[in-house]
Design an enzyme around this catalytic site. Sequence first.
Site, PDB file in Angstrom:
ATOM      1  N   HIS A   1     -14.088  -2.347  -1.097  1.00 42.50           N
ATOM      2  CA  HIS A   1     -13.145  -1.971  -0.044  1.00 42.50           C
ATOM      3  C   HIS A   1     -13.512  -2.646   1.285  1.00 42.50           C
ATOM      4  O   HIS A   1     -13.302  -2.085   2.361  1.00 42.50           O
ATOM      5  CB  HIS A   1     -13.090  -0.441   0.124  1.00 42.50           C
ATOM      6  CG  HIS A   1     -11.700   0.077   0.345  1.00 42.50           C
ATOM      7  ND1 HIS A   1     -10.910   0.581  -0.666  1.00 42.50           N
ATOM      8  CD2 HIS A   1     -10.950   0.181   1.460  1.00 42.50           C
ATOM      9  CE1 HIS A   1      -9.756   0.984  -0.176  1.00 42.50           C
ATOM     10  NE2 HIS A   1      -9.753   0.734   1.112  1.00 42.50           N
TER      11      HIS A   1
ATOM     12  N   THR B   1      -5.993   2.520  -6.972  1.00 45.38           N
ATOM     13  CA  THR B   1      -7.220   2.404  -6.185  1.00 45.38           C
ATOM     14  C   THR B   1      -8.053   3.658  -6.354  1.00 45.38           C
ATOM     15  O   THR B   1      -7.589   4.763  -6.071  1.00 45.38           O
ATOM     16  CB  THR B   1      -6.897   2.169  -4.706  1.00 45.38           C
ATOM     17  OG1 THR B   1      -6.204   0.916  -4.571  1.00 45.38           O
ATOM     18  CG2 THR B   1      -8.159   2.120  -3.868  1.00 45.38           C
TER      19      THR B   1
ATOM     20  N   TYR C   1      -2.542   5.191  -4.145  1.00 41.00           N
ATOM     21  CA  TYR C   1      -3.596   6.174  -3.924  1.00 41.00           C
ATOM     22  C   TYR C   1      -3.190   7.420  -4.711  1.00 41.00           C
ATOM     23  O   TYR C   1      -2.064   7.900  -4.565  1.00 41.00           O
ATOM     24  CB  TYR C   1      -3.742   6.487  -2.442  1.00 41.00           C
ATOM     25  CG  TYR C   1      -4.476   5.414  -1.672  1.00 41.00           C
ATOM     26  CD1 TYR C   1      -5.770   5.052  -2.028  1.00 41.00           C
ATOM     27  CD2 TYR C   1      -3.887   4.783  -0.580  1.00 41.00           C
ATOM     28  CE1 TYR C   1      -6.460   4.073  -1.324  1.00 41.00           C
ATOM     29  CE2 TYR C   1      -4.564   3.802   0.134  1.00 41.00           C
ATOM     30  CZ  TYR C   1      -5.853   3.462  -0.247  1.00 41.00           C
ATOM     31  OH  TYR C   1      -6.531   2.491   0.451  1.00 41.00           O
TER      32      TYR C   1
ATOM     33  N   LYS D   1      -8.537  -0.777  -9.093  1.00 46.17           N
ATOM     34  CA  LYS D   1      -9.197  -1.400  -7.937  1.00 46.17           C
ATOM     35  C   LYS D   1     -10.374  -0.557  -7.468  1.00 46.17           C
ATOM     36  O   LYS D   1     -10.266   0.667  -7.383  1.00 46.17           O
ATOM     37  CB  LYS D   1      -8.190  -1.572  -6.804  1.00 46.17           C
ATOM     38  CG  LYS D   1      -8.739  -2.251  -5.550  1.00 46.17           C
ATOM     39  CD  LYS D   1      -7.621  -2.436  -4.538  1.00 46.17           C
ATOM     40  CE  LYS D   1      -8.100  -3.165  -3.293  1.00 46.17           C
ATOM     41  NZ  LYS D   1      -8.972  -2.329  -2.464  1.00 46.17           N
TER      42      LYS D   1
ATOM     43  N   SER E   1       0.822  -1.210   0.000  1.00 48.50           N
ATOM     44  CA  SER E   1       0.000   0.000   0.000  1.00 48.50           C
ATOM     45  C   SER E   1       0.856   1.259   0.000  1.00 48.50           C
ATOM     46  O   SER E   1       1.946   1.300   0.589  1.00 48.50           O
ATOM     47  CB  SER E   1      -0.907   0.010   1.233  1.00 48.50           C
ATOM     48  OG  SER E   1      -1.579   1.245   1.360  1.00 48.50           O
TER      49      SER E   1
ATOM     50  N   ARG F   1     -15.339  -0.714   3.978  1.00 51.03           N
ATOM     51  CA  ARG F   1     -14.669   0.325   4.759  1.00 51.03           C
ATOM     52  C   ARG F   1     -14.904   1.742   4.226  1.00 51.03           C
ATOM     53  O   ARG F   1     -14.523   2.708   4.875  1.00 51.03           O
ATOM     54  CB  ARG F   1     -13.162   0.035   4.809  1.00 51.03           C
ATOM     55  CG  ARG F   1     -12.836  -1.203   5.617  1.00 51.03           C
ATOM     56  CD  ARG F   1     -11.396  -1.646   5.441  1.00 51.03           C
ATOM     57  NE  ARG F   1     -10.417  -0.757   6.030  1.00 51.03           N
ATOM     58  CZ  ARG F   1     -10.083  -0.739   7.311  1.00 51.03           C
ATOM     59  NH1 ARG F   1     -10.700  -1.538   8.169  1.00 51.03           N
ATOM     60  NH2 ARG F   1      -9.144   0.070   7.762  1.00 51.03           N
TER      61      ARG F   1
END
Length: 397
Positions: A282, A159, A133, A258, A110, A285
């Site tokens: 997700h 994402t 991100y 994603k 991540s 979340r």
Amino acid sequence: MDPHSRYMTIADLRARARRRTPHFAWAYLDTATGTEATLRRNRAALDAVGFVPSILHGEIAPDLSTTLLGQHHALPFGVAPVGQSGLLWPRAEQTLARSATELGVPYALSTVANATPEQVGPHTAGQGWFQLYPPRDVDIRRDMLERARSSGFRVLVLTLDVPVASRRERQVKGGLVQPPRLTPRILAQCLRTPAWSLARLRAMRTDGMPRMKTLDRYSTDAETRDPTAHVGYLLRTAPDWDYLDWIRAHWEGPLVVKGVLKPEDALRLEQHGVDAIWVSNHAGRQFDAAPASIEALPAIRAATRLPLIFDSGIESGLDILRAIALGADFCMMGRAWHYALCALGEAGPAHLAEILRRDIIANLGQLGVARATDLRGRAIPLQRPAPSTTPSPNLPA
């Protein structure tokens, strides 16, 4: 004692992990947003996917291997990116990357992990995935891509289902703030979990307090009052289709998007040069009114020829077979690998993989097929169980 006689399921690992993990870290890992209805919906929808067992099929020689994005994998599942992974278990990123490489499955790091691409990349044998991100600043964007590429990450996962910070109410109540601080409340929780605390103290001698190290060189003095937000939110943007085209033009390897739930989006992503689509809500979340990911999967499979990756709610090898039967080419899990780490330390990931491998093989035998993809078209709807007033052992309490 053989761990398979004591920890036979992901639920068993979760129960032990919960006892060994401070509440603030557990709340970060194991919660969703809102009333957590999407999280429960994921479980109920998976349970509603059934198969009819067959007989007189003789001995089955199961084959769990698969090829995805030009890479052979020994198993049809891998390690999904989890933010602040190293907060949940010290040096979790490096441990999971090594374990995934040994197992022959992909590991995804991540953007907001507690280890950098440079620290983790050497453990992936050049086959790691880097989850991005989307940074707002173009120079930061270029630098992140270059760091991932030069560290040996082969696949980029963009994402797109986190345009804003979610509330994650139980996480906030758990006491975790950004950046993490050792308050009396947090210290009391740590004292009740000595195994976690001792491992954390050993790691802190060289690593210091857990932080999002990839973002260190880009961080500013800007503050946010949102306790679930962090420096990553201050740097990122809500991207559009032009942003996607920029990423496609500047990343030479496979590109995965994603967070897809709409078949119309999947078709357009294919037209924009994406190499694979990751069907995900997700894990509940981000948005509490989303459909279960498994419910969205068949329509997306019908809309695109691209490989499909699936996550959200997987708790067994049978769940993996359910997803593949409905169109997924591969599955990824985040929480389960961290349950394993928190429960059993460095031995946890390999044990989890063996749990899933045995479960997949057992269920393939019941269904009379050697490969999971042989189940395409064989899934049947089952009646959903009536809502229970007793929490499921597989769901957050």
